[in-house]
Write an enzyme that holds these catalytic residues in place. Structure first.
Site, mmCIF file in Angstrom:
data_model
loop_
_atom_site.group_PDB
_atom_site.id
_atom_site.type_symbol
_atom_site.label_atom_id
_atom_site.label_comp_id
_atom_site.label_asym_id
_atom_site.label_seq_id
_atom_site.Cartn_x
_atom_site.Cartn_y
_atom_site.Cartn_z
ATOM 1 N N SER A 117 0.806 -1.222 0.000
ATOM 2 C CA SER A 117 0.000 0.000 0.000
ATOM 3 C C SER A 117 0.842 1.277 0.000
ATOM 4 C CB SER A 117 -0.972 -0.009 1.184
ATOM 5 O OG SER A 117 -1.949 -1.003 1.015
ATOM 6 N N ASP A 165 -12.973 -2.193 0.251
ATOM 7 C CA ASP A 165 -12.665 -3.599 -0.057
ATOM 8 C C ASP A 165 -13.703 -4.187 -1.016
ATOM 9 O OD1 ASP A 165 -10.289 -4.062 1.268
ATOM 10 O OD2 ASP A 165 -11.242 -4.723 3.123
ATOM 11 N N ASN A 203 -15.091 -21.579 7.632
ATOM 12 C CA ASN A 203 -14.247 -20.975 8.662
ATOM 13 C C ASN A 203 -14.034 -21.959 9.809
ATOM 14 O OD1 ASN A 203 -12.877 -18.455 9.467
ATOM 15 N ND2 ASN A 203 -14.234 -18.539 11.230
ATOM 16 N N ALA A 257 -13.691 -15.746 7.724
ATOM 17 C CA ALA A 257 -14.876 -15.009 8.177
ATOM 18 C C ALA A 257 -14.495 -13.708 8.881
ATOM 19 C CB ALA A 257 -15.711 -15.890 9.104
ATOM 20 N N LYS A 272 -10.316 -4.119 11.361
ATOM 21 C CA LYS A 272 -11.399 -3.665 10.474
ATOM 22 C C LYS A 272 -12.754 -3.604 11.171
ATOM 23 C CE LYS A 272 -9.357 -5.141 6.106
ATOM 24 N NZ LYS A 272 -9.551 -5.866 4.832
ATOM 25 N N TYR A 320 -1.112 -11.039 -1.628
ATOM 26 C CA TYR A 320 -0.298 -10.685 -2.791
ATOM 27 C C TYR A 320 1.194 -10.755 -2.508
ATOM 28 C CZ TYR A 320 -0.611 -6.260 -0.279
ATOM 29 O OH TYR A 320 -0.579 -5.296 0.702
ATOM 30 N N GLY A 353 -4.096 -11.277 -4.867
ATOM 31 C CA GLY A 353 -4.927 -10.144 -4.473
ATOM 32 C C GLY A 353 -4.432 -8.779 -4.876
ATOM 33 N N GLU A 365 -22.530 3.511 3.543
ATOM 34 C CA GLU A 365 -23.511 2.437 3.406
ATOM 35 C C GLU A 365 -22.855 1.063 3.455
ATOM 36 O OE1 GLU A 365 -26.532 0.716 -0.051
ATOM 37 O OE2 GLU A 365 -25.870 2.805 -0.127
ATOM 38 N N THR A 406 -13.807 -21.249 13.025
ATOM 39 C CA THR A 406 -14.783 -20.925 14.066
ATOM 40 C C THR A 406 -16.143 -20.793 13.392
ATOM 41 O OG1 THR A 406 -13.075 -19.724 15.282
ATOM 42 C CG2 THR A 406 -15.356 -19.334 15.939
#
Length: 502
Positions: A252, A335, A384, A362, A299, A456, A477, A311, A386
């Site tokens: 990034s 994302d 996942n 997840a 996140k 990536y 990615g 939204e 969990t």
């Protein structure tokens, strides 16, 4: 005070090797530090000639092991080595060491007198390889016995808050030359933003020798120059960044800083590593960061910190982008849109009708990708370890869910039109597939799957390697990183990123 200089630390075993390193990186540096404690014993006999051979301002350092160096001899022998290196001063000052690094407890009057006589400035240094230093200005004042000395403090932070403290207490510290840095990965901002702590220099190491300075956390001079545009940074530079943990592999900064350079913007984008989101927010507030990309594991935990959300964040319940607007933090999710664009490019379609999709993981990224798959009309199953976390996402979008385990191979086969790997498993790993680096180690690819791994780095993960060998259509990615990054760039700057091919 003058602009912060870039100093290349030399840690080769021979003088000739060090000189080759200088020539290779000369365009990117202002000065060098000869770490004589790394030289072979016979090489130390010739360090007096080094400044003349190097033809660049030189610091002489013979660092003791207790201070993070390799020198293990006695102090008498080290004193003699310093004396030999400074003897027979040349009338041309360029042929003498411009600086010499003496630790705060190393006071040899004859050496100090020689420095005064020969025009060599003393860097009076203090290193704490294990702990942070809090009374920074007080220590600098006490270390600086004369106006000729440059106090240096290097410490190992325990938390990002320790680094924030460094920025906070030195924001107006301009009375005299000083050198300050926080070591390790937590301390990276203190190296890139050295101008904000008014440091006389920032230390770097050649890529070939970074393993010698792993604990210290040096960047290399090309990265400082080409990615962070270090020489262009000043008090008016707007700061953006990315926060996460451990944040060991991220492209990034390269993407965003390339955009700033292309548009002629006085901005910089830096890594802000921390396992605690509250410390990242504190760093932003104290240092003046205008916006951040948010990655694992923050996140979802960032949501309570936000005054307003878009939204996508409201639906996904995860934010990967926060921006300071009118003094308040606002949250966005790029994302989902970034992934949608990348997936359409990968598959060559605009919709996913009749496609069955396996989403591996997840977390926050999986939430955004599930949102995108729903928008594109696909059917999915969330896998996942969990199970309750998979169920939460699946129930929201009317998807199925299953454990990420060998017992779920049949379910994976049923949803194998597109397999999307969203976890961090495989990040930074090379070599053959195994249970620790391949989340689908138990699944045998048939060759007709479309496999998208959001990782990536490396370009081909162990899981991807197996998929390629089976004949699958595969992508990493990076395309998602690019497209979500373009949207972040617009949120940060108000400008479109534009073509990034040049």
């Amino acid at each position: 005070m003058n602009k912060t200089k870039i100093c290349l630390t030399l840690t080769c075993k021979t003088i000739q090797e060090d000189l080759k390193i200088i020539e290779k990186y000369r365009p990117y540096i202002d000065m060098v530090e000869l770490r004589a404690d790394y030289l072979e014993e016979d090489e130390c006999l010739h360090i007096r000639q080094f400044p003349r051979l190097a033809n660049i301002p030189c610091i002489l350092t013979i660092r003791r092991r207790i201070d993070g160096g390799l020198y293990v001899g006695g102090e008498s022998a080290r004193t003699m080595l310093f004396a030999r290196a400074m003897a027979f001063a040349d009338q041309n000052k360029k042929n003498n060491f411009a600086y010499v690094d003496f630790e705060d407890d190393f006071h040899i009057p004859s050496l100090q007198d020689a420095c005064m006589a020969f025009g060599t400035r003393i860097i009076r240094s203090m290193h704490d390889m294990n702990n942070p230093v809090y009374d920074i200005i007080e220590k600098c004042n006490s270390m600086r016995k004369t106006g000729y000395e440059i106090p240096k403090i290097a410490f190992q932070p325990h938390t990002l808050d320790d680094v924030t403290h460094l920025f906070e207490v030195t924001k107006n510290f301009t009375d005299y030359d000083h050198i300050l840095c926080a070591m390790g990965s937590l301390g990276t901002p203190s190296r890139i933003l050295a101008h904000k702590i008014h440091s006389f220099l920032t230390y770097t190491s050649a890529p070939e020798n970074l393993s010698n300075t792993n604990v210290i956390g040096h960047l290399d001079p090309i990265t400082l120059h080409n990615i962070y545009h270090f020489k262009d940074l000043n008090d008016d530079t707007k700061i953006f960044g990315i926060t996460g943990w451990p944040l060991a592999h991220t492209l990034s900064p390269e993407l965003h800083n390339k955009g700033y350079k292309k548009h002629g913007m006085n901005c910089v984008y830096i890594p802000i590593r921390t396992p605690k989101l509250s410390e990242a927010m504190n760093f932003c507030d104290k240092v003046g960061v205008q916006g951040m990309s948010v990655t694992v594991p923050h996140k979802e935990t960032v949501l309570p910190e936000l005054a307003r959300i878009d939204e996508e964040v409201a639906d996904i319940r995860a934010s990967n982008t926060i921006v300071k607007e009118a003094g308040q933090w606002c949250g966005y999710n790029t994302d989902a849109s970034g992934f949608m664009t990348a997936l359409k490019e990968f598959l060559g379609v605009d919709k996913l009708r009749h496609r069955r999709v396996a989403i591996i993981g997840a977390g926050g990224a999986a939430r955004a990708i599930a949102y995108a798959i729903k928008k594109l009309g696909g059917k999915a199953c969330i896998f996942n370890r969990t199970l309750i976390n998979a169920k939460i996402i699946a129930d929201k979008y009317g998807f199925k869910y299953a454990p990420l385990a060998q017992d779920s191979v049949y379910d994976l086969e049923m949803y194998s039109d597109i397999i999307i790997q969203t976890t961090s498993v495989g990040n930074g790993y090379f070599g053959p597939s195994n249970e620790s680096n391949d989340p689908l180690y138990f699944y045998n690819f048939k060759g007709n799957e479309n496999v998208y791994d959001i990782i990536y780095s490396p370009e081909i993960t162990p899981m991807m390697s197996r998929a390629i060998a089976s004949g699958c259509h595969v992508s990493n990615g990076y395309s998602m990183l690019r497209h979500q990054g373009y949207k972040q760039f617009k949120l940060f700057t108000g400008e479109e990123y534009g073509d990034d091919t040049n």
